[in-house]
Design a protein around this motif. Structure first.
Motif, PDB file in Angstrom:
ATOM      1  N   GLY A 138      28.956  34.405  45.633  1.00 11.43           N
ATOM      2  CA  GLY A 138      29.865  35.481  45.231  1.00 11.43           C
ATOM      3  C   GLY A 138      31.328  35.244  45.510  1.00 11.43           C
ATOM      4  N   GLN A 139      31.705  34.018  45.857  1.00  4.59           N
ATOM      5  CA  GLN A 139      33.092  33.753  46.251  1.00  4.59           C
ATOM      6  C   GLN A 139      34.081  33.929  45.092  1.00  4.59           C
ATOM      7  OE1 GLN A 139      33.215  29.919  48.302  1.00  4.59           O
ATOM      8  NE2 GLN A 139      31.154  30.310  49.028  1.00  4.59           N
ATOM      9  N   GLU A 140      33.730  33.417  43.917  1.00  2.16           N
ATOM     10  CA  GLU A 140      34.656  33.517  42.784  1.00  2.16           C
ATOM     11  C   GLU A 140      34.862  34.975  42.374  1.00  2.16           C
ATOM     12  OE1 GLU A 140      34.446  30.364  39.620  1.00  2.16           O
ATOM     13  OE2 GLU A 140      32.566  29.914  40.663  1.00  2.16           O
ATOM     14  N   TYR A 141      33.778  35.730  42.316  1.00  2.00           N
ATOM     15  CA  TYR A 141      33.891  37.147  41.972  1.00  2.00           C
ATOM     16  C   TYR A 141      34.742  37.876  43.002  1.00  2.00           C
ATOM     17  CZ  TYR A 141      32.653  42.065  41.492  1.00  2.00           C
ATOM     18  OH  TYR A 141      32.719  43.433  41.355  1.00  2.00           O
ATOM     19  N   ALA A 142      34.499  37.599  44.270  1.00  2.00           N
ATOM     20  CA  ALA A 142      35.246  38.270  45.334  1.00  2.00           C
ATOM     21  C   ALA A 142      36.726  37.924  45.271  1.00  2.00           C
ATOM     22  CB  ALA A 142      34.675  37.897  46.690  1.00  2.00           C
ATOM     23  N   ALA A 143      37.050  36.643  45.086  1.00  2.00           N
ATOM     24  CA  ALA A 143      38.449  36.227  45.053  1.00  2.00           C
ATOM     25  C   ALA A 143      39.176  36.836  43.857  1.00  2.00           C
ATOM     26  CB  ALA A 143      38.543  34.708  45.006  1.00  2.00           C
ATOM     27  N   THR A 144      38.527  36.842  42.697  1.00  2.00           N
ATOM     28  CA  THR A 144      39.150  37.416  41.500  1.00  2.00           C
ATOM     29  C   THR A 144      39.377  38.912  41.678  1.00  2.00           C
ATOM     30  OG1 THR A 144      38.090  35.758  40.091  1.00  2.00           O
ATOM     31  CG2 THR A 144      38.864  37.769  39.021  1.00  2.00           C
ATOM     32  N   LEU A 149      43.369  43.373  43.081  1.00  2.00           N
ATOM     33  CA  LEU A 149      43.689  44.551  43.893  1.00  2.00           C
ATOM     34  C   LEU A 149      44.885  44.322  44.811  1.00  2.00           C
ATOM     35  CD1 LEU A 149      40.032  45.528  44.904  1.00  2.00           C
ATOM     36  CD2 LEU A 149      41.506  46.715  43.252  1.00  2.00           C
ATOM     37  N   GLY A 150      45.474  43.124  44.742  1.00  2.00           N
ATOM     38  CA  GLY A 150      46.657  42.839  45.555  1.00  2.00           C
ATOM     39  C   GLY A 150      46.358  42.404  46.971  1.00  2.00           C
ATOM     40  N   LEU A 151      45.125  41.916  47.236  1.00  2.00           N
ATOM     41  CA  LEU A 151      44.785  41.428  48.564  1.00  2.00           C
ATOM     42  C   LEU A 151      45.252  39.984  48.727  1.00  2.00           C
ATOM     43  CD1 LEU A 151      42.783  43.878  48.182  1.00  2.00           C
ATOM     44  CD2 LEU A 151      41.225  42.640  49.681  1.00  2.00           C
ATOM     45  N   ARG A 152      45.418  39.568  49.971  1.00  2.00           N
ATOM     46  CA  ARG A 152      45.674  38.171  50.294  1.00  2.00           C
ATOM     47  C   ARG A 152      44.337  37.496  50.565  1.00  2.00           C
ATOM     48  NH1 ARG A 152      49.674  39.308  55.197  1.00  2.00           N
ATOM     49  NH2 ARG A 152      48.273  41.098  55.347  1.00  2.00           N
ATOM     50  N   VAL A 153      44.142  36.312  50.020  1.00  2.00           N
ATOM     51  CA  VAL A 153      42.855  35.622  50.140  1.00  2.00           C
ATOM     52  C   VAL A 153      42.992  34.438  51.089  1.00  2.00           C
ATOM     53  CG1 VAL A 153      41.063  34.322  48.925  1.00  2.00           C
ATOM     54  CG2 VAL A 153      42.115  36.331  47.835  1.00  2.00           C
ATOM     55  N   ILE A 172      43.844  31.422  46.151  1.00  2.00           N
ATOM     56  CA  ILE A 172      43.859  31.287  47.609  1.00  2.00           C
ATOM     57  C   ILE A 172      45.300  31.327  48.105  1.00  2.00           C
ATOM     58  CG2 ILE A 172      43.275  29.822  49.579  1.00  2.00           C
ATOM     59  CD1 ILE A 172      41.098  28.544  47.878  1.00  2.00           C
ATOM     60  N   ASP A 173      45.559  32.182  49.110  1.00  2.00           N
ATOM     61  CA  ASP A 173      46.888  32.262  49.730  1.00  2.00           C
ATOM     62  C   ASP A 173      46.958  31.448  51.016  1.00  2.00           C
ATOM     63  OD1 ASP A 173      48.148  34.390  47.955  1.00  2.00           O
ATOM     64  OD2 ASP A 173      46.316  35.402  48.608  1.00  2.00           O
TER      65      ASP A 173
END
Length: 288
Positions: A138-144, A149-153, A172-173
């Protein structure tokens, strides 16, 4: 706030005279078990570093106690699902010098659904952190979803797989990886750390400290001296403290220094999540 899409494992520890060679059978000198998994370790570290962290993950019926343990350590757990798949576990052998060898069973960690992940991130706020490792699906779905939503990854690239990182580049930030992983990633992509398009890359160097590579250049940080008895979980402790410090508004240099202190204290202890130091212990140990 940190939202950690991460693994939850039951760790089994075996102290051995030396790491086993192929075909060798060893009698363990001792046995213990506890809460582990790179995700759980990082959640505990972040919580003990005074950040608020909500864990996104899955356990089986045999792992209910792991969720209870995370609650005890200050981690929010509403988004840990119980499913009908055994909880992930790791068998860890540790030699007298503190080096280890690990066999990992992924279990419930790779049976997460987009509904579980999406429900958690729907509660996130702008500028929160999404923290991930390579021990869940689920990493790609979560990162997208997080970027929309404006989160830092923040991504801790272990267990290392170059393709997993390449699929996430552009979302990725903060990328945290060790020296060997950095070399493997450069060989796979043909790009050094500064050319990956990631704002901040932190490369850990074990007893030599770490390197921070950013748009402003590169800086080296020395490690703090430590009498290591067990290196298990030290990298997870470093990453959890690093992301927690950044989430609390610290500058990168200060955050890295705190994370190095946490890692140095962690290697003096045997175990994983259950022995990660809290902020007061670090302050007392280093006189800060």
């Amino acid at each position: 706030m940190i939202w950690n899409l991460g693994s939850i494992n039951i760790d089994n520890f075996y102290e051995v005279p030396h790491l086993p060679a192929p075909g060798e059978t060893l009698a363990a000198l001792s046995y213990g078990f506890g809460l582990g998994g790179k995700g759980a370790n990082m959640s505990v570290a972040a919580a003990r570093a005074a950040a608020r962290v909500s864990h996104i993950g899955a356990i089986g019926p045999d792992g209910r106690w792991t969720r209870d343990r995370l609650i005890e350590y200050g981690v929010d757990t509403p988004h840990i699902a119980q499913i009908e798949v055994p909880t992930g576990h790791a068998n860890i052998v540790i030699d007298p010098e503190g080096e280890n060898s690990i066999v990992l069973f992924q279990g419930a960690n790779v049976h997460l659904t987009e509904a579980i992940i999406g429900a958690a991130l729907s509660e996130a706020s702008h500028k929160d952190f999404l923290l991930m490792q390579n021990e869940t699906n689920g990493q790609e779905y979560a990162a997208t979803t997080a970027k929309s939503l404006g989160l830092r990854v923040a991504y801790a690239a272990a267990p290392f797989e170059a393709a997993a990182i390449e699929r996430l580049l552009g979302r990725i930030d903060l990328l945290v990886l060790n020296e060997v992983e950095a070399a493997q990633l450069e060989a796979s992509t043909g790009k050094p750390a500064e050319a990956l398009g990631v704002a901040d890359v932190v490369i850990t160097l074990g007893a030599k400290g770490c390197r921070w590579v950013s748009n402003a250049g590169e800086k080296h940080f020395d490690a703090y001296p430590a009498d290591a008895v067990d290196t298990t979980g030290a990298g997870d402790t470093f990453t959890g403290y690093l992301v927690a410090a950044l989430d609390r508004g610290m500058e990168m240099e200060v955050a890295i220094d705190l994370a190095l202190k946490a890692g140095a204290l962690m290697v003096t202890r045997r175990g994983t999540a259950d022995v990660i130091p809290d902020l007061k212990e670090i302050q007392d140990h280093f006189g800060i």
